[in-house]
Design an enzyme around this catalytic site. Sequence first.
Site, PDB file in Angstrom:
ATOM      1  N   VAL A  68       0.813  -1.231   0.000  1.00 53.19           N
ATOM      2  CA  VAL A  68       0.000   0.000   0.000  1.00 53.19           C
ATOM      3  C   VAL A  68       0.843   1.276   0.000  1.00 53.19           C
ATOM      4  O   VAL A  68       0.297   2.371  -0.070  1.00 53.19           O
ATOM      5  CB  VAL A  68      -1.016   0.037   1.177  1.00 53.19           C
ATOM      6  CG1 VAL A  68      -2.016  -1.101   1.078  1.00 53.19           C
ATOM      7  CG2 VAL A  68      -0.307   0.043   2.525  1.00 53.19           C
ATOM      8  N   TYR A 158       4.905   3.677  22.018  1.00 54.97           N
ATOM      9  CA  TYR A 158       4.014   3.688  20.836  1.00 54.97           C
ATOM     10  C   TYR A 158       4.441   4.825  19.901  1.00 54.97           C
ATOM     11  O   TYR A 158       4.336   4.717  18.681  1.00 54.97           O
ATOM     12  CB  TYR A 158       2.541   3.811  21.257  1.00 54.97           C
ATOM     13  CG  TYR A 158       1.582   3.378  20.160  1.00 54.97           C
ATOM     14  CD1 TYR A 158       1.639   2.088  19.637  1.00 54.97           C
ATOM     15  CD2 TYR A 158       0.630   4.257  19.649  1.00 54.97           C
ATOM     16  CE1 TYR A 158       0.770   1.697  18.625  1.00 54.97           C
ATOM     17  CE2 TYR A 158      -0.242   3.868  18.646  1.00 54.97           C
ATOM     18  CZ  TYR A 158      -0.157   2.588  18.137  1.00 54.97           C
ATOM     19  OH  TYR A 158      -1.020   2.201  17.126  1.00 54.97           O
ATOM     20  N   LYS A 165      -1.759   7.488  14.310  1.00 53.86           N
ATOM     21  CA  LYS A 165      -3.166   7.097  14.586  1.00 53.86           C
ATOM     22  C   LYS A 165      -4.044   8.330  14.782  1.00 53.86           C
ATOM     23  O   LYS A 165      -5.231   8.307  14.411  1.00 53.86           O
ATOM     24  CB  LYS A 165      -3.243   6.167  15.799  1.00 53.86           C
ATOM     25  CG  LYS A 165      -2.671   4.768  15.570  1.00 53.86           C
ATOM     26  CD  LYS A 165      -3.326   4.012  14.420  1.00 53.86           C
ATOM     27  CE  LYS A 165      -2.963   2.537  14.416  1.00 53.86           C
ATOM     28  NZ  LYS A 165      -3.425   1.851  13.181  1.00 53.86           N
ATOM     29  N   ILE A 194      -3.968  -6.377  21.561  1.00 55.85           N
ATOM     30  CA  ILE A 194      -4.142  -7.798  21.222  1.00 55.85           C
ATOM     31  C   ILE A 194      -2.795  -8.331  20.735  1.00 55.85           C
ATOM     32  O   ILE A 194      -2.110  -7.663  19.944  1.00 55.85           O
ATOM     33  CB  ILE A 194      -5.187  -7.965  20.089  1.00 55.85           C
ATOM     34  CG1 ILE A 194      -6.555  -7.431  20.516  1.00 55.85           C
ATOM     35  CG2 ILE A 194      -5.286  -9.429  19.682  1.00 55.85           C
ATOM     36  CD1 ILE A 194      -7.617  -7.511  19.427  1.00 55.85           C
TER      37      ILE A 194
HETATM   38  P1  NAD Z   1      -0.815  -7.666  11.869  1.00 54.41           P
HETATM   39  O1  NAD Z   1       0.680  -7.655  11.854  1.00 54.41           O
HETATM   40  O2  NAD Z   1      -1.470  -8.969  11.774  1.00 54.41           O
HETATM   41  O3  NAD Z   1      -1.368  -6.715  10.729  1.00 54.41           O
HETATM   42  C1  NAD Z   1      -0.657  -5.636  10.181  1.00 54.41           C
HETATM   43  C2  NAD Z   1      -0.757  -5.773   8.694  1.00 54.41           C
HETATM   44  O4  NAD Z   1      -0.203  -4.638   8.025  1.00 54.41           O
HETATM   45  C3  NAD Z   1       0.003  -7.007   8.158  1.00 54.41           C
HETATM   46  O5  NAD Z   1      -0.901  -7.817   7.442  1.00 54.41           O
HETATM   47  C4  NAD Z   1       1.037  -6.412   7.231  1.00 54.41           C
HETATM   48  O6  NAD Z   1       1.302  -7.234   6.112  1.00 54.41           O
HETATM   49  C5  NAD Z   1       0.327  -5.124   6.817  1.00 54.41           C
HETATM   50  N1  NAD Z   1       1.238  -4.142   6.212  1.00 54.41           N
HETATM   51  C6  NAD Z   1       2.281  -3.478   6.782  1.00 54.41           C
HETATM   52  N2  NAD Z   1       2.894  -2.704   5.870  1.00 54.41           N
HETATM   53  C7  NAD Z   1       2.216  -2.872   4.697  1.00 54.41           C
HETATM   54  C8  NAD Z   1       2.371  -2.362   3.374  1.00 54.41           C
HETATM   55  N3  NAD Z   1       3.374  -1.519   3.064  1.00 54.41           N
HETATM   56  N4  NAD Z   1       1.492  -2.761   2.420  1.00 54.41           N
HETATM   57  C9  NAD Z   1       0.489  -3.616   2.713  1.00 54.41           C
HETATM   58  N5  NAD Z   1       0.279  -4.136   3.934  1.00 54.41           N
HETATM   59  C10 NAD Z   1       1.155  -3.776   4.909  1.00 54.41           C
HETATM   60  O7  NAD Z   1      -1.232  -6.904  13.216  1.00 54.41           O
HETATM   61  P2  NAD Z   1      -2.652  -6.371  13.749  1.00 54.41           P
HETATM   62  O8  NAD Z   1      -2.442  -6.155  15.189  1.00 54.41           O
HETATM   63  O9  NAD Z   1      -3.719  -7.245  13.260  1.00 54.41           O
HETATM   64  O10 NAD Z   1      -2.745  -4.908  13.071  1.00 54.41           O
HETATM   65  C11 NAD Z   1      -3.803  -4.519  12.220  1.00 54.41           C
HETATM   66  C12 NAD Z   1      -4.261  -3.108  12.555  1.00 54.41           C
HETATM   67  O11 NAD Z   1      -4.823  -3.096  13.863  1.00 54.41           O
HETATM   68  C13 NAD Z   1      -3.165  -2.046  12.552  1.00 54.41           C
HETATM   69  O12 NAD Z   1      -3.674  -0.851  11.990  1.00 54.41           O
HETATM   70  C14 NAD Z   1      -2.904  -1.842  14.028  1.00 54.41           C
HETATM   71  O13 NAD Z   1      -2.405  -0.547  14.285  1.00 54.41           O
HETATM   72  C15 NAD Z   1      -4.309  -1.993  14.559  1.00 54.41           C
HETATM   73  N6  NAD Z   1      -4.420  -2.236  15.997  1.00 54.41           N
HETATM   74  C16 NAD Z   1      -3.752  -3.258  16.589  1.00 54.41           C
HETATM   75  C17 NAD Z   1      -3.875  -3.473  17.958  1.00 54.41           C
HETATM   76  C18 NAD Z   1      -3.121  -4.563  18.645  1.00 54.41           C
HETATM   77  O14 NAD Z   1      -2.912  -4.474  19.853  1.00 54.41           O
HETATM   78  N7  NAD Z   1      -2.696  -5.628  17.952  1.00 54.41           N
HETATM   79  C19 NAD Z   1      -4.705  -2.629  18.709  1.00 54.41           C
HETATM   80  C20 NAD Z   1      -5.385  -1.588  18.067  1.00 54.41           C
HETATM   81  C21 NAD Z   1      -5.236  -1.405  16.714  1.00 54.41           C
HETATM   82  O1  0WE Z   2      -0.645  -0.365  16.159  1.00 55.25           O
HETATM   83  C1  0WE Z   2      -0.082  -1.199  16.821  1.00 55.25           C
HETATM   84  C2  0WE Z   2       1.242  -1.780  16.365  1.00 55.25           C
HETATM   85  C3  0WE Z   2       1.715  -1.214  15.072  1.00 55.25           C
HETATM   86  C4  0WE Z   2       3.149  -1.493  14.725  1.00 55.25           C
HETATM   87  C5  0WE Z   2       3.928  -2.458  15.327  1.00 55.25           C
HETATM   88  C6  0WE Z   2       5.244  -2.649  14.911  1.00 55.25           C
HETATM   89  C7  0WE Z   2       6.164  -3.655  15.561  1.00 55.25           C
HETATM   90  C8  0WE Z   2       7.273  -4.091  14.641  1.00 55.25           C
HETATM   91  C9  0WE Z   2       3.699  -0.715  13.740  1.00 55.25           C
HETATM   92  N1  0WE Z   2       4.968  -0.879  13.323  1.00 55.25           N
HETATM   93  C10 0WE Z   2       5.741  -1.828  13.897  1.00 55.25           C
HETATM   94  N2  0WE Z   2       7.023  -1.965  13.447  1.00 55.25           N
HETATM   95  C11 0WE Z   2       7.835  -2.983  13.814  1.00 55.25           C
HETATM   96  O2  0WE Z   2       9.016  -3.023  13.419  1.00 55.25           O
HETATM   97  N3  0WE Z   2      -0.627  -1.601  18.009  1.00 55.25           N
HETATM   98  C12 0WE Z   2      -1.797  -0.907  18.492  1.00 55.25           C
HETATM   99  C13 0WE Z   2      -0.060  -2.645  18.865  1.00 55.25           C
HETATM  100  C14 0WE Z   2       0.854  -1.981  19.852  1.00 55.25           C
HETATM  101  O3  0WE Z   2       2.095  -1.614  19.498  1.00 55.25           O
HETATM  102  C15 0WE Z   2       2.674  -0.998  20.603  1.00 55.25           C
HETATM  103  C16 0WE Z   2       1.745  -0.952  21.653  1.00 55.25           C
HETATM  104  C17 0WE Z   2       0.565  -1.576  21.163  1.00 55.25           C
HETATM  105  C18 0WE Z   2      -0.712  -1.762  21.903  1.00 55.25           C
HETATM  106  C19 0WE Z   2       3.942  -0.446  20.749  1.00 55.25           C
HETATM  107  C20 0WE Z   2       4.296   0.126  21.972  1.00 55.25           C
HETATM  108  C21 0WE Z   2       3.377   0.180  23.004  1.00 55.25           C
HETATM  109  C22 0WE Z   2       2.091  -0.363  22.867  1.00 55.25           C
END
Ligand code: NAD
Ligand code: 0WE
Length: 258
Positions: A68, A158, A165, A194
Amino acid sequence: MIDLKGQVAIVFGLANKRSIAYAVAQKLAEAGATLVLSYQSERLKAESEELLRELGQAESGRAFQCDVSRDEEIDQLFANVAAVFPKLDILIHSVAFAPADAIKNDFLLTSREDFRIAHDVSVYSLIAVTRRAAPLMSEGGAVLTLTYYGSEKVFPNYNVMGVAKAALEATVRYLAASLGPKKIRVNAVSAGPIKTLAARGIGDFTQILTAVTERAPLHRNVEQAEVGNTALFLCSPLASGITGEVTFVDCGFNITGI
Ligand code: NAD
Ligand code: 0WE
């Protein structure tokens, strides 16, 4: 019962079964939607085909590659989608990335390039994919992205993702205003923490999960399936009056003061 039979949903960000996007895709598929999965790189191709099968979409659904951060790849993706599906109804954006240094180091040290990458992949991408999807949403549609409370409050490490965000949530409001006349709704779900791939390797993640169990009104962490259910609702006709909104699915953590 939500019935999405005859509707087509494209899902960005489904890397594996733990991805939030997987739970969302599962709920959409159960409601009868046909799925298009978009995976980041060639490396995820076989895995995505397998995930399509597990979602019961081997016959009807499709998986296409798209980074993307590359306009040419987004153009190619939507050309491929339009060739198979003349109409699109739902778009799920579940994508975020910041370079590891930016999440590891002191926020003050955030480099210009890491700031750019975080915003390009995690924020601009929503505008880029929604712009190409909108002409295919000929009967109106629903766009949904995933955000985190770090947009409003400071969570250790973060960092630039919190800034991204905040921009993503503002982008949801501006897109909602832009696309309202086309009957396309744009919303975000703000999920609690999560353990997914994106959360792996984050130093104090266990500490963040523990804080939620202690402080959140429901005294537990949220599950992927709960995020999936709310996403399904927001993309369904039940939410026809909701756009530009950020809905928390966090066991109530965000309402607490201490
Ligand atoms: P995840 O790693 O399963 O999903 C992240 C996705 O982003 C992956 O599928 C990765 O391939 C994709 N991605 C990254 N760079 C990309 C690029 N250049 N082109 C296309 N795809 C790309 O982790 P997740 O936790 O399921 O994250 C999904 C969303 O949920 C994110 O926006 C994250 O910020 C948000 N989120 C996560 C949490 C958490 O605690 N896990 C909480 C709130 C929000
Ligand atoms: O949005 C996210 C994570 C997004 C994310 C995570 C990574 C880890 C590996 C984006 N970029 C990267 N790059 C990497 O190299 N979350 C909401 C999950 C998350 O991430 C945190 C959190 C929480 C919750 C990071 C620090 C503190 C809390």
